[in-house]
Design an enzyme around this catalytic site. Structure first.
Site, PDB file in Angstrom:
ATOM      1  N   ARG A   1      -3.411 -10.102   4.981  1.00  0.00           N
ATOM      2  CA  ARG A   1      -3.755 -10.237   3.560  1.00  0.00           C
ATOM      3  C   ARG A   1      -2.544  -9.779   2.763  1.00  0.00           C
ATOM      4  NH1 ARG A   1      -5.826  -6.917  -0.389  1.00  0.00           N
ATOM      5  NH2 ARG A   1      -7.435  -7.775  -1.745  1.00  0.00           N
TER       6      ARG A   1
ATOM      7  N   LYS B   1       0.821  -1.223   0.000  1.00  0.00           N
ATOM      8  CA  LYS B   1       0.000   0.000   0.000  1.00  0.00           C
ATOM      9  C   LYS B   1       0.851   1.267   0.000  1.00  0.00           C
ATOM     10  CE  LYS B   1      -4.314  -1.951   1.430  1.00  0.00           C
ATOM     11  NZ  LYS B   1      -5.346  -2.131   2.438  1.00  0.00           N
TER      12      LYS B   1
HETATM   13  N1  HH2 Z   1      -7.423  -3.802   0.819  1.00  0.00           N
HETATM   14  C1  HH2 Z   1      -7.626  -3.942  -0.509  1.00  0.00           C
HETATM   15  C2  HH2 Z   1      -8.633  -4.803  -0.965  1.00  0.00           C
HETATM   16  N2  HH2 Z   1      -9.368  -5.538  -0.115  1.00  0.00           N
HETATM   17  N3  HH2 Z   1      -9.872  -6.207   2.099  1.00  0.00           N
HETATM   18  C3  HH2 Z   1      -9.659  -6.102   3.409  1.00  0.00           C
HETATM   19  N4  HH2 Z   1     -10.358  -6.858   4.270  1.00  0.00           N
HETATM   20  N5  HH2 Z   1      -8.723  -5.232   3.911  1.00  0.00           N
HETATM   21  C4  HH2 Z   1      -7.972  -4.425   3.115  1.00  0.00           C
HETATM   22  O1  HH2 Z   1      -7.181  -3.612   3.641  1.00  0.00           O
HETATM   23  C5  HH2 Z   1      -8.163  -4.526   1.702  1.00  0.00           C
HETATM   24  C6  HH2 Z   1      -9.141  -5.435   1.216  1.00  0.00           C
HETATM   25  C7  HH2 Z   1      -6.799  -3.176  -1.493  1.00  0.00           C
HETATM   26  O2  HH2 Z   1      -5.780  -3.967  -2.039  1.00  0.00           O
HETATM   27  P1  HH2 Z   1      -5.791  -4.736  -3.461  1.00  0.00           P
HETATM   28  O3  HH2 Z   1      -6.888  -5.745  -3.540  1.00  0.00           O
HETATM   29  O4  HH2 Z   1      -4.444  -5.289  -3.700  1.00  0.00           O
HETATM   30  O5  HH2 Z   1      -5.977  -3.611  -4.537  1.00  0.00           O
HETATM   31  P2  HH2 Z   1      -7.247  -3.115  -5.359  1.00  0.00           P
HETATM   32  O6  HH2 Z   1      -8.293  -2.698  -4.389  1.00  0.00           O
HETATM   33  O7  HH2 Z   1      -6.699  -1.965  -6.182  1.00  0.00           O
HETATM   34  O8  HH2 Z   1      -7.735  -4.268  -6.207  1.00  0.00           O
END
Ligand code: HH2
Length: 259
Positions: free
Chosen positions: A239, A197
Site C-alpha cells: 500500500r 510511516k
Molecule cells: N495504514 C494506514 C491506513 N490504512 N490499511 C492497511 N491494511 N494497512 C496499513 O498499514 C494501513 C492501512 C495509515 O496510513 P494513511 O492512510 O496514509 O494515514 P492515515 O491513517 O493518517 O489516514
C-alpha cells in the site's frame, strides 16, 4: 495499492484530497501510474487520531467510491465502520480494508474481499508502550485467527497485513518486516503498508548527518526500499502513496523473483 485519503488530517497528505473531484482525479492518476487497487479512506488512523462520525465518513467516501467504481477502478474501502463498509461496497468497492479486523461478516454479506490487519488497541492509545511475547508469532497467530474466521464467514478473498505502526515500536516493525516470510508461509496473501510511516522518519534521521527527521512526505527512499523488500520476501501487495516510484523500483529488481 495506491492510497486516497479523503480526510483533513491524514498524517502525510491530510487535506489534499478532501474535495471529491481532487480525490477522484488523484485516484485516476495512481491507476495510470500502475496501481492495481486504490484504497479510499475517510478517517485517519494515525496515532492519537480522533474517530470521525459515521455521517461525515459516509459523506467523504461514498461519492468517491461510486465515481471510481463506475470508471472500472478496483476500489478498496479503508474503514472500521460497518455502515461505511456496507455503503462503500454498495457503491462498488470490492475489498473491505479494516484496520480493526472486525468487519469480516459485513464483507461476507456484501460479497467483498477482506483485509485482516493487526493493531494493538486502537489509534488513540496504540503507541502507549506496546508489548508482545514474540511480535512475529503473536501477530501471525492473531491474523490467522481473523483470516480463518473471515473464510468461515464466507469471504472468498482474504488478505492479511501486519499493521506496520499500529501498536508497534520501531523494533517490532523491523522484526515484522525482517520475518515477513512467516506471514507469507500462512498461505494467505500478505499486504504490507510502510509508506511514509514514522519508523521511516526515525531510520532516516539515523542516516542524516544532522539527525533530522524528514516530514512524512519526504520519506520516499525508505518507503520504496521497504516496499521492495516486502515484495521480494513474498508480500502479494504493498500500500503506497508514491505509486510511480514504488512500481519502478520493483520493476528494477523483479527479475530476482523470476529466475
Ligand atoms: N495504514 C494506514 C491506513 N490504512 N490499511 C492497511 N491494511 N494497512 C496499513 O498499514 C494501513 C492501512 C495509515 O496510513 P494513511 O492512510 O496514509 O494515514 P492515515 O491513517 O493518517 O489516514
Amino acid at each position: 495499492m495506491g492510497v486516497v485519503n479523503v480526510t483533513p488530517d491524514s498524517f502525510s497528505d491530510g487535506g489534499r484530497f478532501l474535495d471529491h473531484p481532487a480525490a477522484i482525479a488523484h485516484a485516476h492518476t495512481l491507476v495510470a501510474l500502475g496501481a492495481d487497487w486504490v484504497d479510499v479512506g475517510g478517517e485517519s488512523t494515525r496515532p492519537r487520531a480522533e474517530p470521525v462520525p459515521v455521517d461525515e465518513e459516509l459523506r467523504r467516501v461514498v461519492p468517491v467510491v461510486e465515481a471510481l467504481a463506475a470508471d472500472g477502478v478496483a476500489v478498496s474501502i479503508d474503514t472500521r465502520k460497518a455502515e461505511v463498509a456496507r455503503a462503500a461496497v454498495a457503491a462498488g468497492a470490492r475489498l473491505v480494508n479494516d484496520v480493526s479486523s472486525s468487519l469480516a461478516d459485513v464483507a461476507a454479506e456484501a460479497g467483498a474481499g477482506f483485509v485482516a490487519m493487526h493493531m494493538l488497541g486502537d489509534p488513540r492509545t496504540m503507541q502507549d508502550d506496546p508489548a508482545y511475547d514474540d511480535v512475529v508469532l503473536d501477530v501471525r497467530d492473531y491474523l490467522v485467527d481473523r483470516a480463518d474466521a473471515a473464510r468461515a464467514a464466507g469471504v472468498a478473498d482474504v488478505w492479511i497485513d501486519p499493521g506496520i505502526g499500529f501498536g508497534k515500536t520501531l523494533d517490532h516493525n523491523l522484526d515484522l518486516l525482517a520475518n515477513l516470510d512467516v506471514l507469507v508461509a500462512t498461505g494467505y496473501p500478505v499486504l504490507v503498508a510502510t509508506s511514509r510511516k514514522s519508523m521511516l522518519g526515525t531510520l532516516a534521521a539515523r542516516a542524516d548527518p544532522g539527525g533530522a527527521v524528514p516530514p512524512p512526505a519526504d520519506r520516499l527512499e525508505g518507503s520504496v526500499a521497504t516496499a521492495v523488500w516486502a515484495l521480494l520476501l513474498g508480500a502479494a501487495m504493498v500500500r503506497a502513496h508514491d505509486v510511480a516510484a514504488t512500481v519502478q523500483a520493483f520493476e528494477a529488481v523483479s527479475y530476482t523473483r523470476e529466475t
